[in-house]
Enzyme design. Sequence first.
Site, PDB file in Angstrom:
ATOM      1  N   ARG A  92      18.502  -6.074   1.408  1.00  8.60           N
ATOM      2  CA  ARG A  92      19.756  -6.762   1.155  1.00  8.60           C
ATOM      3  C   ARG A  92      19.708  -7.248  -0.276  1.00  8.60           C
ATOM      4  O   ARG A  92      18.722  -7.073  -0.968  1.00  8.60           O
ATOM      5  CB  ARG A  92      19.956  -7.926   2.120  1.00  8.60           C
ATOM      6  N   THR A  96      17.398 -15.661  -4.261  1.00 11.36           N
ATOM      7  CA  THR A  96      16.397 -16.594  -4.773  1.00 11.36           C
ATOM      8  C   THR A  96      16.894 -17.989  -4.470  1.00 11.36           C
ATOM      9  O   THR A  96      18.059 -18.289  -4.654  1.00 11.36           O
ATOM     10  CB  THR A  96      16.179 -16.437  -6.279  1.00 11.36           C
ATOM     11  N   ASP A 178      -0.268  -1.352   8.860  1.00 11.27           N
ATOM     12  CA  ASP A 178       0.995  -1.968   8.450  1.00 11.27           C
ATOM     13  C   ASP A 178       0.789  -3.481   8.313  1.00 11.27           C
ATOM     14  O   ASP A 178       0.608  -4.187   9.314  1.00 11.27           O
ATOM     15  CB  ASP A 178       2.075  -1.670   9.495  1.00 11.27           C
ATOM     16  N   ASP A 181       3.301  -5.834  10.212  1.00  9.13           N
ATOM     17  CA  ASP A 181       3.068  -5.848  11.661  1.00  9.13           C
ATOM     18  C   ASP A 181       1.831  -6.673  12.003  1.00  9.13           C
ATOM     19  O   ASP A 181       1.808  -7.399  12.998  1.00  9.13           O
ATOM     20  CB  ASP A 181       2.900  -4.423  12.196  1.00  9.13           C
TER      21      ASP A 181
HETATM   22  C1  PRP Z   1       5.469  -2.807   3.183  1.00 11.23           C
HETATM   23  C2  PRP Z   1       4.664  -3.645   2.221  1.00 11.23           C
HETATM   24  C3  PRP Z   1       5.364  -3.406   0.903  1.00 11.23           C
HETATM   25  C4  PRP Z   1       5.796  -1.975   1.010  1.00 11.23           C
HETATM   26  C5  PRP Z   1       4.865  -1.111   0.225  1.00 11.23           C
HETATM   27  O1  PRP Z   1       6.637  -3.459   3.536  1.00 11.23           O
HETATM   28  O2  PRP Z   1       4.605  -5.009   2.585  1.00 11.23           O
HETATM   29  O3  PRP Z   1       6.498  -4.242   0.694  1.00 11.23           O
HETATM   30  O4  PRP Z   1       5.724  -1.625   2.417  1.00 11.23           O
HETATM   31  O5  PRP Z   1       5.292   0.197   0.234  1.00 11.23           O
HETATM   32  P1  PRP Z   1       5.870   0.906  -1.075  1.00 11.23           P
HETATM   33  O6  PRP Z   1       4.942   0.569  -2.203  1.00 11.23           O
HETATM   34  O7  PRP Z   1       5.825   2.367  -0.695  1.00 11.23           O
HETATM   35  O8  PRP Z   1       7.260   0.404  -1.308  1.00 11.23           O
HETATM   36  P2  PRP Z   1       7.692  -2.875   4.594  1.00 11.23           P
HETATM   37  O9  PRP Z   1       8.831  -2.229   3.861  1.00 11.23           O
HETATM   38  O10 PRP Z   1       6.967  -2.065   5.611  1.00 11.23           O
HETATM   39  O11 PRP Z   1       8.288  -4.189   5.241  1.00 11.23           O
HETATM   40  P3  PRP Z   1       7.548  -5.433   5.934  1.00 11.23           P
HETATM   41  O12 PRP Z   1       6.939  -6.259   4.833  1.00 11.23           O
HETATM   42  O13 PRP Z   1       8.660  -6.119   6.602  1.00 11.23           O
HETATM   43  O14 PRP Z   1       6.531  -4.920   6.897  1.00 11.23           O
HETATM   44  N1  URA Z   2       2.996  -0.716   3.834  1.00  5.11           N
HETATM   45  C1  URA Z   2       1.988  -1.177   4.598  1.00  5.11           C
HETATM   46  O1  URA Z   2       2.081  -2.266   5.192  1.00  5.11           O
HETATM   47  N2  URA Z   2       0.873  -0.431   4.678  1.00  5.11           N
HETATM   48  C2  URA Z   2       0.747   0.741   4.037  1.00  5.11           C
HETATM   49  O2  URA Z   2      -0.311   1.371   4.140  1.00  5.11           O
HETATM   50  C3  URA Z   2       1.820   1.197   3.259  1.00  5.11           C
HETATM   51  C4  URA Z   2       2.944   0.447   3.170  1.00  5.11           C
END
Ligand code: PRP
Ligand code: URA
Length: 187
Positions: A92, A96, A178, A181
């Site tokens: 979105r 800030t 992740d 998660d």
């Molecule tokens: C994950 C992580 C980063 C991103 C990294 O967030 O916390 O923000 O992926 O991946 P990138 O470098 O390929 O952009 P995600 O979008 O899964 O959301 P979350 O933090 O809600 O789990």
């Molecule tokens: N985001 C995550 O949380 N883990 C990964 O390995 C890549 C993107």
Amino acid sequence: QHKLSILRDEKTSTKDFRELVNEIAMLMTFEATRDLPTEQVEVKTPCGIAKCNHIAGRKLAFVPILRAGLGMVDGCVSLVPAARIGHIGLYRDETTHTPIEERLIIVTDPMLATGGSAIDAISQIKLRNPRKIVFMCIIAAPEGLEALKKAHPDVDIYCASLDEKLNDDAYIIPGLGDAGDRIFGTK
Ligand code: PRP
Ligand code: URA
């Protein structure tokens, strides 16, 4: 690195994962704030005058990238309790909650995978005229690091580990899975 080894372990519980993310973030904040400009001040002690160093000017703000970046904030703030905190969500428009102009902005996100999230977040933060931006992550993939350096060569990057590669789903290998998660217990 010891804490990171426990963080990576698939058997680590959500509770321990959260605590470790904060502990690592606190230690990394120590490094990321090492170069903050200081000015000399005189402090009256019970026994005389001591010349001391204070952080000069406007201080800093932490800007976690939602959602997983939030998991690092308590650790960062335990080292810099007076810091402003902003939030940035990538699904979105930027929101800030506090002004960030003229501050050192430390952007937090545990994972730098392709770099897309960090690059977009930093582009949005730059529109707010920060004094300097630092990006702090726990694990980075070489692909993401290169992309971030190319897109924002002026941003200092701190990471606790540079891992091997991305897999076909853009997950970091070996990584920790992740991060969002595991912090929020959603899987
Ligand atoms: C994950 C992580 C980063 C991103 C990294 O967030 O916390 O923000 O992926 O991946 P990138 O470098 O390929 O952009 P995600 O979008 O899964 O959301 P979350 O933090 O809600 O789990
Ligand atoms: N985001 C995550 O949380 N883990 C990964 O390995 C890549 C993107």
